[in-house]
Structure formats: C-alpha cells, structure tokens
Write an enzyme that holds these catalytic residues in place. Structure first.
Site, mmCIF file in Angstrom:
data_model
loop_
_atom_site.group_PDB
_atom_site.id
_atom_site.type_symbol
_atom_site.label_atom_id
_atom_site.label_comp_id
_atom_site.label_asym_id
_atom_site.label_seq_id
_atom_site.Cartn_x
_atom_site.Cartn_y
_atom_site.Cartn_z
ATOM 1 N N HIS A 22 -14.715 -39.605 17.816
ATOM 2 C CA HIS A 22 -14.803 -41.048 17.544
ATOM 3 C C HIS A 22 -16.229 -41.556 17.738
ATOM 4 C CE1 HIS A 22 -10.428 -40.720 17.918
ATOM 5 N NE2 HIS A 22 -10.657 -40.109 19.063
ATOM 6 N N SER A 28 -40.791 -46.651 5.054
ATOM 7 C CA SER A 28 -40.477 -48.038 4.727
ATOM 8 C C SER A 28 -41.740 -48.720 4.235
ATOM 9 C CB SER A 28 -39.944 -48.775 5.961
ATOM 10 O OG SER A 28 -39.904 -50.172 5.738
#
Length: 475
Positions: free
Chosen positions: A150, A280
């Site tokens: 999880h 970026s």
C-alpha cells in the site's frame, strides 16, 4: 510542417519496426505473394510461362506509387490499383497476376507476415530487457531495501528481489509471445468466401491441387501452419490476440515505471539523467523521470487499443465485412510501433540506471526499529517475561517514537528507548547485532538467485543470439 506527423515515427519507434509496416515492405510483399502464386499455379499445370514469371520477378520492386494512387482513385480499390500498376510494368504477365485470388490473399497474408516479423523484432528487445533486469537483480540481490505494501513501509526485501517481480511479468509475456508465434497460422489460398470456388474452375475440380497450392505457398513464406478453414479473411481473433499480447507487455512496462518513478521520488533509484539534460524549463534542479513517464504514456495508449481489436473481431459478419479495414490499418501498426518504443526506452533505462545504497539504508534505519519489535517481544518472553505486559511496554515506546518522527521531525529513537528501559531483560548487546538489515530480508537473496537460474536463464540461453542491443533514443 503543415500536416500531421505520427509521433511514433518521428520520435519513438525504431527504423526496423517502421520498415516492417512501411509501404515498401507491404507492397513488395504483395508482389512476392503474386509471384509465388503464379509459380505454384504453373507447377500445377496452369498456362503460365517462365517468361511471364521472369517479368514479374524483374519488376518486383519497380513500384510506381503515384500511378497506384491514380488507379485507386479511379477504382476505389487498393488491391486492383496495385494489380494494374504491376501489370503496366510486366505487360506479358498482366493477365495472370492475382489469378484466382481475392483481395485478402495479398492483404491478409501480408498482415500475418508483418505480425510475425513484428513480434520477432519485439522479442529481441524483450529478451534484452530481461537480460538487463536479470543482471541488475543478481548485482543487487543482497542489498536490503524497504518493502512496501500500500506504499507503506513493510518488511524488508532486497533491491534484486524486487527486480525479479518485474522480471516475472516479462517471463509470462515472453511465454505468451512464443506460444503465439508457434501457433500462428497463415491464411494461405482460400478464394473469395473461403470455399476456393475459383480454383475449382482453374484446376478442373482437383481438390488435391488446391490443398497443395494452399500449403506450398504458406511454407514459402515461413508458415508451417495454415488455417484449415476461413471466410474471405483470416479469423480476426488473431488481431485481437496479438494486440492483447502487446497490451500485456505494456502492462509489465507500466508497472516497472510506476515503481521506478516512486523510487526516484524517494531518491533511492534513478533512471539515467544525461549531462546536458534539462528536467524543467523553470526549475533547474529537477531530475524528472522522463523516460519512465514516456513508457507510461505509450503503455496507456497500447492498452487502450486492445478494446478496439476485440470489438472488430466480435462484429465481423459471416464470411467478410469491411468495417475492419480502416481499424486494422491504424491499430495493428500503431500497437507494434508503440511497444517497440516502450522496449527501446526500457533497455535505455536499464543501461544507465543508478542505485543509491546510502539513501536506501537511511530509509531502512528510519523504519527498522519498528520492524524489530516482534523480535524484542520474543526475546523478552524467552527471558521469562509476560508477553502481554511486554507488548504494552513496546507499544507505548513505539507510539512515543512515532510521535517524535511525525510531529517533531526527529530521528526514530525507539531502539534507544528500549535500551534505556530497565524493565526489559533482553540482551542489549545482542539487540544491536540483530539490527543488521540483512537479518530482516528473509530468503530474498536465494529466491533471487533461484528465480534467475531456474526461470530466466533458460529463456536467455534459448535466445542468446538475440542478446546485444543499441538502445539510444531519438529524443
């Protein structure tokens, strides 16, 4: 620059896969099929001359695409356009080109050849991904890392063992790919509705000659198996099955990149980042996992195509309907080109993947004290303590340590708390020894070795001639 260009061609796919689905490969294959048809028909007694066949062979690659386009505009039929274009450069053979055949003879058989050859191109790339992952798994089989369920810290595993999970998916994929190739059938020579009625006339009712023509032509193009029955086309379940197979490979790739992107966020493992690469346009410090993200994008596209092919297969009417044609022209090549790109990128990632053991160990140190509590409880019970009382003591210490970590941003001091608790009787020096992460990975190292030896290496050995691949990216 004023018309749409397919990104799979411009940015992603390899030249060999682009050629496989190119016009030149497609229409040269049509002509090879027409030549083989004429040769076998001649051998079976039809009035076809050596000169006609020689002229067909001499012009097999002399394709005037502009003229073919003119004919198609006139006839609204692509196969007849190419029959006439071929006949124009081989006039003596014009009357025997496509003799007894229907459009699916060239169309479907060529599709099956491209599917087979496309899978062989992909298999090479798939085998190399498996080789790279196997080497990675063995290299890091002993390196402990946090396991996650999880996406929450769970028991430790090793970096190499985690890689075997990615490999397991590919083992299933290559088994499916090999089975598909082993059982792939050629359409062969079946006639207009699959009854070979036109050949009944040509061979004066001799069914044995029709069967010979069917099998001999299939063998010439490398197919030992041929459909025993068909309508005008081969069963479109083939298209649905191969796109499903490609979708399965895409699923495996996407799973890998999901994990890698999460690990890159944790700064434990990174995909390659080149010297001049920009992460970026605004944030100069960023190292975006662009390769993994590209695989994810392409994988989603391939998986979406599985529905398209399934719908085509399920809605064919009787012996033939043409609502498959435009769909096939788009779906089959695009699925192959996308998976080709996916595997090329995956190999590129594996060729430069970076592991940061110190960062991995830091995350282990943050969580390992909690994982050691079960051992501590057992040791206390062995020393004569009450299990429930000890459990409560450990629980209280764990909650306090967790609070320090979450609310105050401090280091996990659970072990220090336990060592300073005089109510606990365990051997404190032994506890420090036990907290070696390698003591918490179970059988992960040996499981890794056994899996590679027993399940992956035999596949690599069987395909050793495919190992070795340039994996440079276009962009």
């Amino acid at each position: 620059m004023n018309s749409y260009k397919n990104p799979l061609e411009e940015r992603y796919s390899s030249e060999e896969m682009l050629f496989n689905f190119s016009h030149n490969n497609k229409f040269r294959t049509w002509r090879k099929l027409w030549i083989a048809l004429a040769e076998i028909e001649k051998d079976l007694g039809l009035e076809i001359t050596d000169e006609q066949i020689a002229e067909l062979k001499a012009n097999a690659e002399n394709i005037d695409y502009d003229k073919a386009a003119e004919y198609e505009k006139k006839f609204r039929h692509d196969v007849m356009a190419h029959v006439h274009t071929y006949g124009d450069v081989a006039p003596s053979a014009k009357g025997i080109i496509h003799l007894g055949a229907t459009s699916a003879f060239v169309g479907d058989n060529t599709d099956l050849i491209q599917i087979r050859d496309g899978l062989l191109i992909l298999k090479k790339k798939l085998v190399n991904v498996m080789k790279n992952l196997a080497d990675f798994a063995i290299q890091y089989k002993d390196l402990p890392t946090l396991g996650f369920t999880h996406f929450q810290p769970a028991q430790l595993t090793t970096v190499g063992k985690r890689a075997t999970l990615w490999l397991q998916s590919l083992v299933l994929d290559i088994e499916e790919l090999d089975f598909f190739l082993e059982t792939l059938r050629f359409r062969g020579v079946k006639g207009t509705t699959g009854t070979a009625a036109s050949f009944l006339e040509l061979f004066n009712g001799d069914y044995s000659k029709v069967k010979h023509l069917d099998k001999e032509l299939s063998k010439r193009f490398g197919f030992e198996k041929v459909f025993g029955v068909s309508g005008q086309t081969y069963d479109r379940k083939i298209d649905a099955k191969v796109v499903a197979l490609l979708g399965n490979i895409a699923q495996s790739a996407h799973k890998f990149t999901n994990d890698l992107r999460l690990l890159q966020n944790l700064k434990e493992i990174e995909e390659p980042f080149e010297k001049n690469q920009i992460g970026s346009s605004a944030m100069a410090y960023k190292r975006n996992p662009m390769r993994s993200e590209r695989i994810g994008a392409l994988s989603k596209y391939v998986m979406s195509l599985t529905t398209s092919s399934a719908m085509v297969a399920s809605t064919q009417w009787f012996e033939r309907t043409l609502d498959d044609s435009a769909n096939k022209r788009l779906t089959i090549p695009q699925a192959f080109l996308a998976v080709d790109a996916i595997l090329l990128i995956w190999n590129n990632i594996m060729n430069g993947i970076v592991v940061y053991p110190n960062r991995i160990n830091k995350h282990i140190e943050e969580e390992l004290p909690f994982m050691a509590t079960e051992y501590i409880i057992m040791e206390e019970v062995k020393a004569g303590g009450d299990r429930q009382e000890i459990h409560e003591v450990i629980r209280v210490h764990s909650m306090e340590a967790s609070k320090k970590v979450k609310e105050e941003g401090k280091e996990n001091d659970l072990i220090e708390r336990i060592l300073n608790d005089d109510s606990l009787k365990l051997d404190k020096s032994k506890l420090k020894e036990v907290l070696d992460p390698k003591n918490f990975v179970g059988f992960a190292p040996i499981q890794t070795v056994e899996f590679i030896q027993n399940e992956v290496q035999p596949i690599l050995d069987q395909n050793k001639d495919l190992i070795g691949l340039e994996a440079d990216l276009k962009v």
